[in-house]
Design a protein around this motif. Structure first.
Motif, PDB file in Angstrom:
ATOM      1  N   LYS A 296       0.836  -1.074   0.157  1.00  0.00           N
ATOM      2  CA  LYS A 296      -0.069   0.197  -0.153  1.00  0.00           C
ATOM      3  C   LYS A 296       0.890   1.345  -0.118  1.00  0.00           C
ATOM      4  O   LYS A 296       0.197   2.398  -0.304  1.00  0.00           O
ATOM      5  CB  LYS A 296      -0.839  -0.103   1.282  1.00  0.00           C
ATOM      6  N   ALA A 297       2.164   1.202   0.234  1.00  0.00           N
ATOM      7  CA  ALA A 297       2.762   2.372   0.485  1.00  0.00           C
ATOM      8  C   ALA A 297       4.249   2.483   0.213  1.00  0.00           C
ATOM      9  O   ALA A 297       4.719   1.162   0.218  1.00  0.00           O
ATOM     10  CB  ALA A 297       2.925   2.909   2.155  1.00  0.00           C
ATOM     11  N   ILE A 331      -3.850   4.417   4.795  1.00  0.00           N
ATOM     12  CA  ILE A 331      -3.802   4.333   3.078  1.00  0.00           C
ATOM     13  C   ILE A 331      -4.556   3.415   2.562  1.00  0.00           C
ATOM     14  O   ILE A 331      -4.589   2.355   2.770  1.00  0.00           O
ATOM     15  CB  ILE A 331      -2.244   4.323   2.839  1.00  0.00           C
ATOM     16  N   ARG A 334      -2.736   3.273  -2.563  1.00  0.00           N
ATOM     17  CA  ARG A 334      -1.390   3.647  -2.795  1.00  0.00           C
ATOM     18  C   ARG A 334      -0.722   4.964  -2.148  1.00  0.00           C
ATOM     19  O   ARG A 334      -1.546   5.965  -2.325  1.00  0.00           O
ATOM     20  CB  ARG A 334      -0.831   3.401  -4.196  1.00  0.00           C
ATOM     21  N   GLY A 335       0.121   5.026  -1.464  1.00  0.00           N
ATOM     22  CA  GLY A 335       0.553   6.162  -0.807  1.00  0.00           C
ATOM     23  C   GLY A 335       2.051   6.257  -0.350  1.00  0.00           C
ATOM     24  O   GLY A 335       2.750   5.132  -0.890  1.00  0.00           O
ATOM     25  N   ILE A 337       4.792   6.647   2.955  1.00  0.00           N
ATOM     26  CA  ILE A 337       5.099   6.869   4.319  1.00  0.00           C
ATOM     27  C   ILE A 337       6.568   7.511   4.655  1.00  0.00           C
ATOM     28  O   ILE A 337       7.292   6.990   3.806  1.00  0.00           O
ATOM     29  CB  ILE A 337       4.916   5.697   5.333  1.00  0.00           C
ATOM     30  N   ASP A 354       2.223  10.195   6.728  1.00  0.00           N
ATOM     31  CA  ASP A 354       1.610   9.456   5.881  1.00  0.00           C
ATOM     32  C   ASP A 354       0.737  10.135   4.944  1.00  0.00           C
ATOM     33  O   ASP A 354       0.307  11.127   5.177  1.00  0.00           O
ATOM     34  CB  ASP A 354       0.741   8.175   6.456  1.00  0.00           C
ATOM     35  N   THR A 355       0.288   9.674   3.615  1.00  0.00           N
ATOM     36  CA  THR A 355      -0.624  10.196   2.941  1.00  0.00           C
ATOM     37  C   THR A 355      -2.053   9.688   2.841  1.00  0.00           C
ATOM     38  O   THR A 355      -2.663   9.545   1.871  1.00  0.00           O
ATOM     39  CB  THR A 355       0.011  10.303   1.364  1.00  0.00           C
ATOM     40  N   GLY A 356      -2.452   9.068   4.027  1.00  0.00           N
ATOM     41  CA  GLY A 356      -3.630   8.223   4.357  1.00  0.00           C
ATOM     42  C   GLY A 356      -4.858   9.377   4.322  1.00  0.00           C
ATOM     43  O   GLY A 356      -4.723  10.332   4.102  1.00  0.00           O
ATOM     44  N   LYS A 357      -5.866   8.713   4.520  1.00  0.00           N
ATOM     45  CA  LYS A 357      -7.193   9.468   5.031  1.00  0.00           C
ATOM     46  C   LYS A 357      -7.300  10.492   5.925  1.00  0.00           C
ATOM     47  O   LYS A 357      -8.302  11.203   6.072  1.00  0.00           O
ATOM     48  CB  LYS A 357      -8.372   8.413   5.012  1.00  0.00           C
ATOM     49  N   GLY A 408      -3.669  13.244   5.252  1.00  0.00           N
ATOM     50  CA  GLY A 408      -2.876  12.520   5.831  1.00  0.00           C
ATOM     51  C   GLY A 408      -2.661  13.003   7.243  1.00  0.00           C
ATOM     52  O   GLY A 408      -3.187  13.941   7.843  1.00  0.00           O
TER      53      GLY A 408
END
Length: 427
Positions: A296-297, A331, A334-335, A337, A354-357, A408
């Motif tokens: 995912k990252a 995430i 794809r992102g 960390i 991170d570039t998550g939600k 993120g």
């Protein structure tokens, strides 16, 4: 409801003497009202209650208890005469800034024969302020007990979690030790095999040159060429070194993972404060959790210069693990960390973003609370960040978080390079 010009006698002529005598002994205020709300009788407690509660100047020279009638809503007497009983509670502000709560009950005149009932009723007014205060105090204490229970439950769960992690760590360390033995001799054998193969390939090259130089029967040379083509010897001699090199690299990676697992799982009550390389701790933890985030990252490392940090290594590893796993879970597809480090003024910091939600703003103040989680039911215990916060606090550090929903989250862990020493007694 106009008050008479002068106070009527304590007992009105038409009030039953037995009831009036009983009412005079009661501590509750008792009023006898006509169907139109005219006050016909009030016991001494009613006069005393009016004088105590009525604002200054509102109790006239007439019947003092007349003031209490203002507390009755419109239609209350009619409701009481129709239903036989009507009741409600009201609160009044007192002059000293307090509050008095009264319970008012209206009772239809059931003491008279039906033919003599004229719609009059009794009003019984009781001061229940003390009961209300006791109830509120009980509610306050109940709330305190609930909070204490939740804190105790959280502490117990954290202790159980710590014991569980310690047990898993001991098991993992034992497994890692057992794995290390076969890995060791496989790695050694691969090295020896690689050396043997190199010698054999050298010998085959010399032999091949001899065959091409003549001296062997043509049938033998033809048979050798046929076998060489059937076994694709040219490809094998080229591919074998690569295969062995890849095998050795794989074994070395397994060895590194096992070592990282041993480092990560080393925990226990007797663990000592140790000067630790946080970059190595981060790399070891990444190696352990890599399967959780690799799909995912992409991980970007921006390491600065860090001095060795005095800490409990296994607990700091757990802090990194919890934050990295959370970053991977945040995430969706794809992102990236990013891990950054640095130090200044006797402190080191590790920044994991991170570039998550992201985390909703309303949830940010609670993310370190035990059992609080933004994950769906069944996907989180709500203890990871709580334990993380406790470990950082134990190290006299701090943990900061910022997040923008949809963009993120950033966690920043700050630790002292050296743990503070307790001042000597009397110093």
């Amino acid at each position: 409801m106009t008050a008479p010009a002068s106070a009527p006698p304590a007992t009105a002529p038409d009030a039953p003497q037995s009831l009036a005598g009983l009412a005079d002994l009661l501590g509750d205020a008792v009023l006898l009202l006509d169907a139109d709300g005219t006050l016909r009788y009030a016991n001494p407690a009613a006069h005393e209650l009016s004088h105590r509660l009525a604002p200054a100047g509102e109790v006239g020279p007439g019947h003092a208890a007349q003031w209490l009638l203002r507390l009755l809503p419109d239609g209350a007497i009619h409701e009481a005469t129709q239903q036989g009983r009507w009741e409600y509670s009201t609160s009044l502000a007192t002059g000293d800034g307090g509050e008095t709560t009264l319970r008012i009950a209206l009772h239809g005149r059931r003491d008279l024969p039906p033919a003599q009932r004229d719609g009059s009723c009794f009003a019984v007014i009781r001061d229940i302020s003390a009961e209300v205060r006791r109830e509120r105090e009980l509610q306050r204490r109940h709330t305190e007990l609930q909070m204490a229970y939740l804190r105790l439950a959280g502490t117990q769960e954290q202790l159980l979690q710590s014991e569980k992690l310690a047990s898993i760590g001991q098991l993992a360390a034992g497994v890692a030790h057992e794995i290390n033995n076969p890995i060791g001799y496989v790695h050694s054998n691969l090295g020896t095999l690689q050396e043997y193969l190199r010698n054999l390939i050298t010998l085959l090259d010399v032999y091949d040159r001899a065959v091409r130089g003549g001296g062997l029967p043509e049938e033998t040379v033809a048979e050798i060429d046929e076998l060489r083509a059937r076994f694709d010897l040219d490809f094998v001699t080229q591919d074998l070194p690569d295969l062995l090199a890849e095998s050795r690299e794989g074994i070395e990676r397994v060895t590194k993972i096992v070592q990282d697992l041993k480092d990560f799982s080393y925990t226990g009550r007797g663990e000592a404060w140790t000067e630790t390389d946080l970059h190595r701790a981060l790399d070891s933890t990444l190696n352990i959790v890599w399967n959780e985030i690799k799909y995912k990252a992409r991980v970007e490392k921006r390491y600065g210069d860090l001095p060795p940090v005095e800490c409990l290594p296994s607990e700091i590893n757990q802090v990194f693990m919890n934050i990295l796993v959370n970053a991977g879970q945040a995430i969706v597809e794809r992102g990236v960390i990013t891990i950054e480090t640095g130090h200044a003024d006797g402190e080191v910091w590790v920044r994991i973003s991170d570039t998550g939600k992201g985390i909703p703003e309303s949830a940010l103040p609670r993310i370190f609370d035990p059992f609080f989680t933004t994950k769906p039911v069944g996907q989180g215990t709500g203890l990871g960040l709580s334990i993380t916060y406790g470990i950082v606090a134990k190290h006299h550090g701090r943990i900061e978080v910022s997040s923008v929903p949809g963009e993120g989250t950033v966690f920043r862990i700050v630790l002292p390079v050296r743990q503070p020493r307790e001042a000597p007694a009397g110093g």
